[in-house]
Design a protein around this motif. Structure first.
Motif, short mmCIF file in Angstrom:
data_model
loop_
_atom_site.label_atom_id
_atom_site.label_comp_id
_atom_site.label_asym_id
_atom_site.label_seq_id
_atom_site.Cartn_x
_atom_site.Cartn_y
_atom_site.Cartn_z
N ASN A 132 0.67 -1.34 0.06
CA ASN A 132 -0.01 0.35 0.11
C ASN A 132 0.81 1.29 -0.31
O ASN A 132 0.34 2.50 0.35
CB ASN A 132 -0.71 0.36 1.29
N GLU A 133 2.24 1.39 -0.61
CA GLU A 133 2.63 2.22 -0.68
C GLU A 133 3.27 2.68 -2.00
O GLU A 133 3.10 1.61 -2.58
CB GLU A 133 3.73 2.05 0.23
N SER A 134 3.64 3.97 -2.29
CA SER A 134 3.90 4.63 -3.73
C SER A 134 4.90 6.12 -3.15
O SER A 134 4.49 6.16 -2.54
CB SER A 134 2.63 4.57 -4.63
N PHE A 135 5.39 6.15 -4.55
CA PHE A 135 6.64 7.13 -4.54
C PHE A 135 5.63 8.11 -5.08
O PHE A 135 4.87 8.20 -5.55
CB PHE A 135 7.69 6.95 -5.44
N THR A 136 5.64 9.48 -3.95
CA THR A 136 5.36 10.79 -4.06
C THR A 136 6.03 11.86 -5.02
O THR A 136 5.76 12.91 -5.71
CB THR A 136 4.11 10.94 -2.91
N ASP A 171 -0.76 4.80 0.82
CA ASP A 171 -1.66 5.19 0.03
C ASP A 171 -3.34 5.35 1.12
O ASP A 171 -4.35 5.29 1.38
CB ASP A 171 -2.10 4.19 -0.74
N ILE A 172 -3.25 4.43 1.89
CA ILE A 172 -4.72 3.58 2.76
C ILE A 172 -4.13 5.12 3.98
O ILE A 172 -5.43 6.49 4.54
CB ILE A 172 -4.63 2.64 3.70
N GLY A 217 -2.62 7.88 4.08
CA GLY A 217 -1.46 9.20 3.92
C GLY A 217 -0.78 9.22 4.54
O GLY A 217 0.10 10.73 4.06
N THR A 218 0.14 8.55 5.34
CA THR A 218 1.45 8.67 5.59
C THR A 218 2.10 9.16 4.75
O THR A 218 2.23 8.12 3.74
CB THR A 218 1.27 8.53 6.79
N THR A 219 3.62 9.62 5.24
CA THR A 219 4.66 9.57 4.34
C THR A 219 6.57 9.60 4.68
O THR A 219 5.89 9.88 6.26
CB THR A 219 5.09 11.07 3.55
N ARG A 220 6.70 9.27 4.26
CA ARG A 220 8.55 8.95 4.69
C ARG A 220 8.91 8.99 4.02
O ARG A 220 8.83 9.05 2.42
CB ARG A 220 8.36 6.91 4.99
N LYS A 221 10.70 9.51 4.41
CA LYS A 221 11.39 9.71 3.11
C LYS A 221 12.37 8.26 3.28
O LYS A 221 12.95 7.58 4.45
CB LYS A 221 12.62 10.24 3.98
N ALA A 222 12.98 8.17 1.77
CA ALA A 222 14.21 7.00 1.95
C ALA A 222 15.33 7.34 0.36
O ALA A 222 14.93 8.23 0.10
CB ALA A 222 13.29 5.85 0.76
#
Length: 801
Positions: free
Chosen positions: A334-338, A379-380, A382-387
């Protein structure tokens, strides 16, 4: 081994001498005004370089008296000056097309080639057209003419009733020479008599010898010069407006400074602080269906100017600096690059290069790129993280290049990339030699390279590569042979670009050329090459090519040529399967290709090029053909347009489409591919310092698959229904650059650029050129950029005054 060292001794010790012209210049205290008029008294006292001889096409023929050339030289503590007179008994016919810098167009030219060390291997070349357009390039025997090198110098021309004149000022800051009180320079003067398509040189450049640098004359007389401090600052400021259908117009202001400092008369430091490359030429991106990355030209001036030393050994691919990120982070469910930056920002860079009086060239290049991160969104929730996708990194190149006997060299090169933390690090070293007999009749060259890679959780890799080549390099008939070995673990990709490893190859070549015109041809040559390449593990042949090429120029200065290449045996491709399993390969059938080209005389207002090609493989329906047509028209000395249309077609080509990691099955597809490339280049030049340029390109390439196959262990393919994905590909790209450039002072420039571009990739599409063109230039796809950049050249000595 004993015989090998004996051969090396022969190459180093063979002697032979050629007569060289010499010219002696005198110091002047008189101010020389660069206007092309020669009204200073210093020119009356100067010796004259005359009696030019033809370089091409009729090598060695004396220059006619009615179109003779004369050059005078004088100097002071700031610069060396040249006054050239080009006589012409029909001055109204002198060709003098205006164009941008480093592109003389259809115009007569005069040039000065200077070697401050008189070592026969490096020339600083300054050329001025009859229209006053400047060209400069750095020439070396190994790299040829590097026109990306730019210097600050002055030149003016005058059209007269007896021909034309050129007056040139070359500051010492634009040259490299020893610190000796008494200078001896290698020098040559050339004249490009465009109407006759003839090149003349003051000192004979003998076409029998494939070496130009050591066929200079000698300039004496420069003594006790007090060269000024070589410190130049080039501050710049740029403003960008960016917009597209998905975002509001956004402005961006940038600024920075370039620094050039002469450590001494031989060594120079170049540095860029807060670099800005926003106005560099766009990349010609293609639909790449092959196993290797696309290699791009370097368009950033810092990485193109004066980099001859760093290119030795083919270890340095400057596009790695500030290129694509090297780490691809894992995504959870459920993650994607924004946000995923396509490029890494360059923070700063510097280079130091030069050569001692004993011929030792030293080069150091260092650059730092910033830490780069992608933003990943759940995507569920809405939280974000940096990689992390690229850590802070340091790139370094170190070169030592010892020249001797005016035509030979031994070099050591090291490239190193160090990434912060656990990032991949790479180090490559190479030892090279290039040995020529004194008369440049024979050449022996080779190298040994060693690579070490660690980081990113992989085991340390150590590999090596080595090659050797020997050949005759003079006369009508020439030949050569060589071999290369690359181990499995050799890897130079951190700082260089590498497509293959784990193979060994053998090659040989022969050629014939005419040295003087015949009744039919001004130029004629034939080249034959044999090349074979083998996989190190299995001994299977990867390549087995025969090539034949013919090139000619008629007495009317039209070019004709053609050739063919053939692979008469089946070969084995270990790269197309795209797998870590080194035993998998794809069988490639026999093939033969042929081409023809015609290029009409560019002196005519209308000229064109025509280049058809055709190839067929030993497999039913597997063919390829193409056509390139390039008309050009020179409306006036100010305005011209060049159009180019390229079309290519491949039928029943085989290529990789995917794999199944569970079953270890590799899938191939049989595809038809069509490619259309339309480009237009236009220029309107107001004068030698001010011009408009137009560059546009529409690229369309699509591939449709007819059948999918499973790759077998013996390299054959069998039809399969296990692969069901749509691998059809359509890449549609558009680029347009419209620019205005004004060199308002030496080294100082105003550039205004409007650019729009778009790129679309689709699996579902219509195979129609018009429909794709309309789609890619739709307003919803176009990105627009408007930019203004000002660069100002500041000489420290001017500030002191």
């Amino acid at each position: 081994m004993k015989s090998f060292f004996s051969l090396v001794v022969v190459f180093i010790c063979c002697f032979g001498y050629s007569q060289k012209k010499s010219l002696t210049t005198q110091f002047t205290t008189e101010k020389i005004t660069i206007d092309g008029k020669f009204d200073e008294g210093a020119w009356l006292k100067a010796d004259v370089a005359k009696d030019f001889v033809m370089w091409m096409p009729d090598n060695g023929k004396a220059e006619p008296k009615e179109t003779r050339t004369e050059v005078r030289v004088t100097y002071d503590n700031e610069a060396v000056y040249f006054a050239a007179t080009m006589y012409d008994n029909e001055p109204t016919k002198i060709l003098k097309e205006l164009s941008q810098r480093d592109n003389s167009g259809t115009a007569d030219r005069v040039g000065v080639f200077i070697n401050g060390y008189n070592d026969g291997q490096q020339e600083f070349s300054f050329i001025l057209s009859a229209a006053g357009v400047q060209e400069d390039f750095l020439f070396t025997e190994s790299n040829g003419e590097d026109s990306s090198w730019n210097a600050i110098w002055e030149g003016k021309t005058q059209i007269t009733d007896f021909g034309w004149t050129a007056e040139i000022k070359i500051p010492y800051a634009a040259l490299r020479f020893s610190s000796e009180k008494k200078q001896t320079w290698g020098i040559n003067f050339i004249r490009d008599f465009k109407r006759a398509r003839a090149f003349y040189s003051w000192n004979l450049i003998d076409n029998k010898i494939n070496s130009r640098g050591n066929q200079e004359g000698v300039l004496n007389g420069i003594e006790n010069i007090k060269t000024p401090t070589r410190l130049f600052l080039i501050p710049y400021s740029s403003f960008y407006l960016n917009s597209n259908a998905n975002q509001k117009t956004k402005g961006d202001l940038k600024g920075g400074v370039d620094i050039k400092y002469g450590i001494n008369d031989a060594f120079t430091l170049d540095a860029i602080l807060v670099p800005d490359f926003g106005q560099t030429t766009f990349d010609n991106v293609i639909l790449n269906l092959g196993p290797f990355e696309q290699q791009f030209n370097e368009n950033r001036p810092f990485f193109t100017e004066g980099t001859e030393l760093f290119s030795k050994g083919d270890l340095f691919y400057s596009r790695r600096i500030g290129g694509s990120p090297t780490i691809y982070p894992d995504l959870f469910s459920n993650e994607s690059f924004t946000e995923y930056p396509a490029k890494v920002n360059l923070l700063n860079a510097l280079k130091i290069s030069g050569r001692t009086k004993n011929g030792l060239g030293i080069g150091v290049l260092n650059a730092v790129t910033e830490k780069t991160e992608a933003i990943i969104t759940n995507d569920i929730t809405g939280t974000t993280r940096k990689a992390l996708i690229e850590p802070l990194a340091n790139y370094n190149v170190f070169v030592l290049d010892q020249r001797f006997r005016k035509n030979s060299s031994v070099s050591f090169i090291n490239t190193n990339v160090t990434r912060n933390g656990d990032g991949r690090d790479g180090n490559v070293s190479a030892l090279l030699f290039d040995l020529n007999t004194k008369k440049n009749t024979y050449n022996l060259s080779g190298d040994y390279k060693y690579s070490f890679v660690n980081g990113l959780g992989v085991e340390n890799k150590k590999g090596y590569s080595s090659s050797i080549n020997i050949g005759e390099t003079s006369g009508k008939f020439q030949y050569g042979a060589g071999a290369e070995y690359i181990s499995k673990e050799f890897d130079k990709d951190d700082m260089g670009i590498q497509f293959q490893s784990n193979y060994h190859s053998f090659y040989s070549n022969g050629s014939y050329r005419i040295l003087n015109p015949t009744k039919t041809f001004n130029m004629f040559n034939i080249y034959v090459n044999l090349y074979s390449e083998f996989d190190n593990r299995s001994g299977r042949i990867q390549q087995g090519m025969m090539n034949f090429n013919l090139n000619s120029m008629t007495k009317k200065n039209n070019y004709y040529g053609g050739g063919f290449n053939a692979r008469p045996i089946k070969t084995y491709d270990f790269y197309e399967p795209r797998t870590q399993n080194q035993s998998r390969f794809l069988k490639i059938p026999e093939v033969i290709n042929a081409y023809f080209f015609y290029s009409s005389n560019y002196n005519n207002r209308f000229a064109f090029e025509f280049n058809p090609s055709y190839g067929i493989a030993n497999e039913k329906g597997r063919i390829g053909y193409g056509l390139s047509i390039s008309p050009r028209y020179r409306f006036s000395d100010h305005f011209s347009l060049n159009f180019n249309f390229d079309f290519s077609q491949q039928n029943n080509n085989i290529g990789y489409v995917g794999d199944n990691s569970v079953s270890n099955e590799i899938f191939m597809g049989r595809r038809d591919r069509s490619t259309y490339i339309n480009t237009l280049q236009g220029k309107f030049t107001i004068n030698s310092d001010m011009n408009f340029n137009l560059s546009l390109r529409h690229y369309l390439s699509y591939a449709t698959y007819n059948q999918y196959y499973s790759l077998q262990n013996d390299g054959s393919i069998v039809p399969t229904s296990n692969y069901t994905e749509n691998s059809n590909s359509n890449f549609n790209a558009w680029n347009l650059d419209l620019s205005y450039s004004w060199w308002f002072a030496p080294g100082s420039q105003v550039s205004i650029l409007y650019r729009n571009n778009a790129a679309l990739f689709e699996n579902e599409f219509k195979r129609d050129l018009g429909n794709n063109f309309q789609k890619v230039i739709d307003k919803n796809n176009l990105n627009h950029v408007f930019s203004i950049s000002v660069r100002y050249f500041i000489d420290y000595n001017s500030l002191k005054k």
